[in-house]
Write a protein that holds these residues in place. Structure first.
Motif, short mmCIF file in Angstrom:
data_model
loop_
_atom_site.label_atom_id
_atom_site.label_comp_id
_atom_site.label_asym_id
_atom_site.label_seq_id
_atom_site.Cartn_x
_atom_site.Cartn_y
_atom_site.Cartn_z
N SER A 53 0.84 -1.19 0.00
CA SER A 53 0.00 0.00 0.00
C SER A 53 0.87 1.24 0.00
O SER A 53 1.88 1.31 0.71
N GLY A 54 0.50 2.22 -0.83
CA GLY A 54 1.28 3.44 -0.92
C GLY A 54 2.48 3.37 -1.82
O GLY A 54 3.27 4.32 -1.89
N SER A 55 2.63 2.26 -2.54
CA SER A 55 3.80 2.10 -3.40
C SER A 55 3.69 2.85 -4.72
O SER A 55 4.70 3.04 -5.41
N GLY A 56 2.47 3.27 -5.09
CA GLY A 56 2.27 4.00 -6.33
C GLY A 56 1.54 3.22 -7.41
O GLY A 56 1.42 3.69 -8.54
N LYS A 57 0.99 2.04 -7.06
CA LYS A 57 0.33 1.18 -8.05
C LYS A 57 -0.88 1.88 -8.69
O LYS A 57 -0.98 1.95 -9.91
N SER A 58 -1.78 2.36 -7.86
CA SER A 58 -3.00 2.98 -8.40
C SER A 58 -2.70 4.29 -9.11
O SER A 58 -3.36 4.63 -10.10
N THR A 59 -1.69 5.01 -8.63
CA THR A 59 -1.29 6.24 -9.31
C THR A 59 -0.75 5.92 -10.70
O THR A 59 -1.06 6.62 -11.67
N LEU A 60 0.02 4.85 -10.81
CA LEU A 60 0.53 4.43 -12.12
C LEU A 60 -0.61 4.09 -13.05
O LEU A 60 -0.61 4.46 -14.23
N LEU A 61 -1.64 3.41 -12.54
CA LEU A 61 -2.80 3.08 -13.36
C LEU A 61 -3.50 4.35 -13.83
O LEU A 61 -3.93 4.45 -14.99
N ALA A 62 -3.61 5.33 -12.94
CA ALA A 62 -4.25 6.60 -13.31
C ALA A 62 -3.46 7.32 -14.39
O ALA A 62 -4.04 7.95 -15.29
N VAL A 63 -2.15 7.21 -14.36
CA VAL A 63 -1.30 7.79 -15.40
C VAL A 63 -1.57 7.10 -16.74
O VAL A 63 -1.72 7.76 -17.78
N LEU A 64 -1.66 5.77 -16.72
CA LEU A 64 -1.91 5.02 -17.95
C LEU A 64 -3.27 5.36 -18.55
O LEU A 64 -3.46 5.32 -19.77
N ALA A 65 -4.23 5.68 -17.69
CA ALA A 65 -5.58 6.01 -18.15
C ALA A 65 -5.74 7.48 -18.52
O ALA A 65 -6.81 7.90 -18.97
N GLY A 66 -4.68 8.26 -18.35
CA GLY A 66 -4.78 9.68 -18.64
C GLY A 66 -5.59 10.44 -17.62
O GLY A 66 -6.10 11.54 -17.89
N LEU A 67 -5.72 9.88 -16.42
CA LEU A 67 -6.47 10.53 -15.34
C LEU A 67 -5.56 11.35 -14.43
O LEU A 67 -6.04 12.14 -13.63
N GLU A 68 -4.27 11.13 -14.54
CA GLU A 68 -3.29 11.85 -13.73
C GLU A 68 -2.15 12.27 -14.63
O GLU A 68 -1.61 11.46 -15.39
N ARG A 69 -1.79 13.53 -14.57
CA ARG A 69 -0.67 14.04 -15.37
C ARG A 69 0.63 13.92 -14.59
O ARG A 69 0.68 14.18 -13.39
N VAL A 70 1.68 13.53 -15.30
CA VAL A 70 2.96 13.34 -14.65
C VAL A 70 3.69 14.67 -14.51
O VAL A 70 3.42 15.62 -15.23
N SER A 71 4.61 14.71 -13.56
CA SER A 71 5.43 15.90 -13.36
C SER A 71 6.61 15.93 -14.31
O SER A 71 7.12 17.00 -14.66
N GLU A 72 7.03 14.75 -14.73
CA GLU A 72 8.21 14.63 -15.59
C GLU A 72 8.18 13.29 -16.30
O GLU A 72 7.66 12.30 -15.76
N GLY A 73 8.69 13.24 -17.53
CA GLY A 73 8.81 11.98 -18.25
C GLY A 73 7.86 11.88 -19.42
O GLY A 73 7.01 12.75 -19.65
N GLU A 74 8.01 10.80 -20.18
CA GLU A 74 7.22 10.57 -21.39
C GLU A 74 6.20 9.48 -21.14
O GLU A 74 6.50 8.44 -20.55
N VAL A 75 4.96 9.74 -21.58
CA VAL A 75 3.87 8.78 -21.42
C VAL A 75 3.21 8.58 -22.78
O VAL A 75 2.48 9.44 -23.27
N ARG A 76 3.50 7.45 -23.40
CA ARG A 76 2.87 7.10 -24.68
C ARG A 76 2.02 5.86 -24.47
O ARG A 76 2.53 4.81 -24.08
N VAL A 77 0.72 5.99 -24.74
CA VAL A 77 -0.22 4.90 -24.53
C VAL A 77 -1.18 4.83 -25.71
O VAL A 77 -1.77 5.85 -26.09
N ALA A 78 -1.33 3.65 -26.28
CA ALA A 78 -2.28 3.42 -27.37
C ALA A 78 -2.13 4.45 -28.48
O ALA A 78 -3.11 5.03 -28.96
N GLY A 79 -0.89 4.69 -28.88
CA GLY A 79 -0.61 5.55 -30.02
C GLY A 79 -0.63 7.03 -29.77
O GLY A 79 -0.50 7.83 -30.70
#
Length: 246
Positions: A53-79
């Motif tokens: 718990s608190g490791s960042g799992k659900s946050t990572l999922l939110a990033v993949l779904a485009g529900l959370e914007r990252v502070s840094e880095g590249e996010v390419r999902v489904a083209g």
């Protein structure tokens, strides 16, 4: 053709994260949730993500779904480069490419099972929304319950409706965040079997967040996250199983 629909069959990588960091501000100062995630997932792959718990799992999922914007880095999902899309574009992209199943079922209590599945399709402009909703409920074994309201359904049945709603748009990417967390063991196992079956039928990529190592091991690969970092990636039993002879 929907400009936000995932691209051609020639593209093998559906998820590509490079140097992804996410920091949130709090009264106590900045909180580093994700601390440099590099992750590639192939189209059609099933990947389990585990961690405390608190490791960042659900946050990572939110990033993949485009529900959370990252502070840094590249996010390419489904083209798509998710960092380059505004909120309206993200909503259109998500509608075209992503199905999500949560721990809590998030069904609308005043709508029947059929309506809960059909309404997102109708909002997306699908002319055959009712037919597709009926077909999705049939796939999860609930065609006899389509006129029932959530309060008239068991927890397992409600999660089946949620799964039907997620797969009815035929998403390229199916995301599941602790989908068995509110279910008993036998019911949860049945839901996972359905989820894996639907992902295979639709050739959708499945990313499964779970605290259950045994459940995650059913995937092709298991990503272990701790303190916002990937600590290891191991092979699951799905990839270890030999393919049936043709």
């Amino acid at each position: 053709m929907d400009p936000f629909k995932a691209g051609s069959a020639g593209v093998d990588t559906i998820i590509g994260l490079t140097g992804v960091k996410l920091t949130l501000q709090s009264t106590a100062g900045p909180v580093n949730i994700l601390r440099g995630i590099d992750l590639g997932i192939e189209a059609g792959e099933r990947v389990g993500i585990v961690g405390p718990s608190g490791s960042g799992k659900s946050t990572l999922l939110a990033v993949l779904a485009g529900l959370e914007r990252v502070s840094e880095g590249e996010v390419r999902v489904a083209g798509a480069d998710l960092n380059a899309l505004n909120e309206d574009q993200l909503a259109l992209w998500r509608r075209a490419n992503v199905g999500i199943v949560f721990q809590s079922f998030h069904l609308i209590p005043t709508m029947t099972a059929l309506e809960n599945v059909a309404v997102p399709l109708e909002l997306a402009g699908a002319p055959d929304a009712i037919e597709r909703a009926r077909a999705a409920l049939r796939q999860v074994g609930l065609d006899h319950r389509e006129t029932h309201y959530p309060a008239q359904l068991s927890g397992g049945e409600q999660q089946r409706v949620a799964l039907a709603r997620a797969v009815a748009p035929r998403p390229a990417l199916l995301l599941a965040d602790e989908p068995t967390g509110n279910l008993d063991g036998a019911t949860g196992h049945a839901i996972i079997e359905l989820m894996f079956g639907e992902a295979a039928r639709l050739n959708s990529t499945l990313v499964l967040i779970t605290h259950d190592d045994q459940l995650a091991s059913l995937c092709d690969r298991v990503v272990h996250i701790e303190d916002g970092r990937i600590r290891s990636v191991t092979q699951g039993t799905a990839r270890a199983r030999p393919k049936a002879a043709e």
